[in-house]
Design an enzyme around this catalytic site. Structure first.
Site, mmCIF file in Angstrom:
data_model
loop_
_atom_site.group_PDB
_atom_site.id
_atom_site.type_symbol
_atom_site.label_atom_id
_atom_site.label_comp_id
_atom_site.label_asym_id
_atom_site.label_seq_id
_atom_site.Cartn_x
_atom_site.Cartn_y
_atom_site.Cartn_z
ATOM 1 N N ASP A 105 -58.673 72.389 -3.690
ATOM 2 C CA ASP A 105 -57.534 71.274 -3.552
ATOM 3 C C ASP A 105 -58.195 70.000 -3.399
ATOM 4 O O ASP A 105 -57.538 68.564 -4.084
ATOM 5 C CB ASP A 105 -56.972 71.298 -1.982
ATOM 6 C CG ASP A 105 -57.928 71.658 -0.810
ATOM 7 O OD1 ASP A 105 -59.053 71.749 -1.080
ATOM 8 O OD2 ASP A 105 -57.325 71.603 0.294
ATOM 9 N N ALA A 141 -61.109 80.977 12.441
ATOM 10 C CA ALA A 141 -60.955 82.085 11.415
ATOM 11 C C ALA A 141 -60.373 81.630 10.122
ATOM 12 O O ALA A 141 -59.959 82.680 9.415
ATOM 13 C CB ALA A 141 -59.715 82.977 12.133
ATOM 14 N N ASP A 197 -54.259 72.516 3.653
ATOM 15 C CA ASP A 197 -53.780 72.849 5.092
ATOM 16 C C ASP A 197 -52.515 72.393 5.806
ATOM 17 O O ASP A 197 -51.789 72.804 6.124
ATOM 18 C CB ASP A 197 -55.124 72.998 6.128
ATOM 19 C CG ASP A 197 -56.151 73.876 5.427
ATOM 20 O OD1 ASP A 197 -55.828 74.619 4.625
ATOM 21 O OD2 ASP A 197 -57.408 73.601 5.932
HETATM 22 C C1 GLA Z 1 -60.421 74.551 4.194
HETATM 23 C C2 GLA Z 1 -60.199 73.052 3.886
HETATM 24 C C3 GLA Z 1 -58.823 72.990 2.980
HETATM 25 C C4 GLA Z 1 -59.455 73.807 1.546
HETATM 26 C C5 GLA Z 1 -60.063 75.139 1.916
HETATM 27 C C6 GLA Z 1 -60.627 75.918 0.930
HETATM 28 O O1 GLA Z 1 -59.516 75.209 4.696
HETATM 29 O O2 GLA Z 1 -59.566 72.449 5.085
HETATM 30 O O3 GLA Z 1 -58.702 71.663 2.520
HETATM 31 O O4 GLA Z 1 -60.469 73.075 0.928
HETATM 32 O O5 GLA Z 1 -61.000 75.160 3.099
HETATM 33 O O6 GLA Z 1 -59.814 76.220 -0.121
#
Ligand code: GLA
Length: 397
Positions: A46, A132, A181
């Protein structure tokens, strides 16, 4: 086995709210909910402007919230003992390394946009396991942002809430996370996952037709250490890799580079193999997201599972974000006859694995994988069968 979480008991939570902050019959708290998320494929892409494929899950964070006029910001949670009462001045600074920094970061972003508040009473209650890798923190950020947007008529769109919540985490908390996220937690749709281009923010909801299969999460319950600094290191390494690529190719982001293009510029990485490995993961992972979504739309879950496995191998070998407990969970999962694919999900360094598997074999999976995992690591895993769910919403105004 945690098939579905206990529903929230709103009456009990309202009582808790009144005990903590005082009863005001004419000013009852409003209630909002934001889910956690699991990423099915497209990991560590991302923040390079690549593709991701997450879904919101049926676990999340509830917020009971009320405006007040006494210039105090009060935060409590049913998950932690800590309760904070902060003045207008105090909310400008971080509050140790507590979860309270997530709502503080969100309030800070509203203030930067000219929306000031006279005070808030906030009670959170979550059933996303903390630490988690299921975005309990993004759920707190987004539910707070959505609630403030509603209570103060700030008029932000869903996409603006996504960006505001990400900025809260980047600027206030200091985690240089990408947008996945906060996006998944805001935009989730029941029975769907989302294919998002993190450069353009174009997205589409894709039905998760899993037939006789289920998505099962397995929590390593490994204490995550060095998580944030190692994560920010990866972000920096990808930035470095983009710098090399741009010496030869006019690319806006690493996510815009194909695997074939990366191969043509490989010699410029001669003195920085780490940066090359990171770029190889990103370009490969973007291709896998595309292929996985095609496979899903063609009902080829076998192929989807294989792509999950390739994703895991690349995260382990090229991106180096796996851990011994994650390896144990994935390798034991792959020995189970009901499993189509298993991989680490989220940032890595602990947290959860996501497994695509036959629904009628979930009990024996938990039994076999749980036992083998305990034997190998001395840790006890938790398992959750999840349902793809809606994003943030108002429950009671
Ligand atoms: C965490 C970060 C996301 C993404 C993931 C890995 O969850 O908050 O932005 O980079 O790691 O894909």
């Amino acid at each position: 086995m945690n098939h579905s979480p206990e529903p929230f008991d709103l009456r009990r939570l309202t009582r808790r709210f009144n005990e903590k902050f005082g009863t005001q019959p004419e000013n009852e708290p409003s209630v909002f909910h934001a889910p956690g998320r699991v990423n099915l494929i497209g990991e560590h892409t991302d923040y390079t402007g690549g593709l991701v494929f997450p879904c919101a899950i049926d676990r999340g964070n509830l917020l009971l919230i009320r405006r007040n006029d006494d210039n105090q910001f009060r935060f409590a949670s049913t998950n932690f003992d800590l309760m904070a009462q902060l003045s207008q001045h105090e909310i400008e600074q971080t509050y140790g390394d507590s979860w309270i920094n997530y709502p503080l970061g969100v309030i800070d972003q509203f203030r930067r946009r000219g929306i000031t508040m006279s005070g808030l009473d906030c009670l959170y209650s979550g059933n996303v396991p903390n630490g988690a890798g299921l975005s309990s923190s993004a759920a707190i950020e987004v539910v707070t942002a959505y609630a403030i947007n509603t209570l103060f008529d700030a008029g932000l769109t869903h996409m603006e809430i996504v960006k505001l919540a990400q900025a809260a985490e980047n600027d206030f908390v200091g985690m240089k996370c990408g947008v996945m996220d906060q996006f998944a937690v805001t935009m989730g749709q029941a029975n769907h996952a989302m294919m998002l281009n993190c450069e353009t923010l174009d997205y589409r909801h894709v039905p998760l037709n899993l037939g006789e299969n289920a998505i099962v999460l397995a929590n390593t319950n490994q204490r995550r250490e060095l998580n944030e600094s190692a994560y920010n290191d990866r972000v920096a390494e990808c930035g470095r890799a983009l710098g090399y690529v741009q010496q030869r190719i006019d690319a806006p982001s690493l996510g815009a580079i194909t695997e074939a293009q990366l191969e043509t510029v490989k010699p410029i990485f001669a003195d920085d193999h780490i940066a090359y490995q990171r770029a190889r993961h990103v370009t490969g992972e973007n291709a896998r997201v595309q292929a996985a979504v095609n496979a899903l739309e063609n009902d080829d879950l076998q192929a989807f599972g294989e792509l999950m496995q390739q994703s895991h191998a690349s995260l382990r070998d090229d991106f180096e974000v796996s851990s011994k407990p994650l390896e144990a969970l994935v390798s034991h999962a792959l020995k189970h006859p009901g499993v189509l694919g298993a991989r680490l999900t989220g940032a890595g360094f602990g947290g959860c694995t996501v497994n695509l598997m036959r629904r009628d074999m979930v009990d024996s999976f938990r039994e076999d994988v749980g036992n083998a995992y305990r034997e190998e690591t001395g840790l006890t895993a938790d398992f959750y069968v999840i349902t793809p769910s809606n994003g943030v919403e108002e429950i009671r105004s």
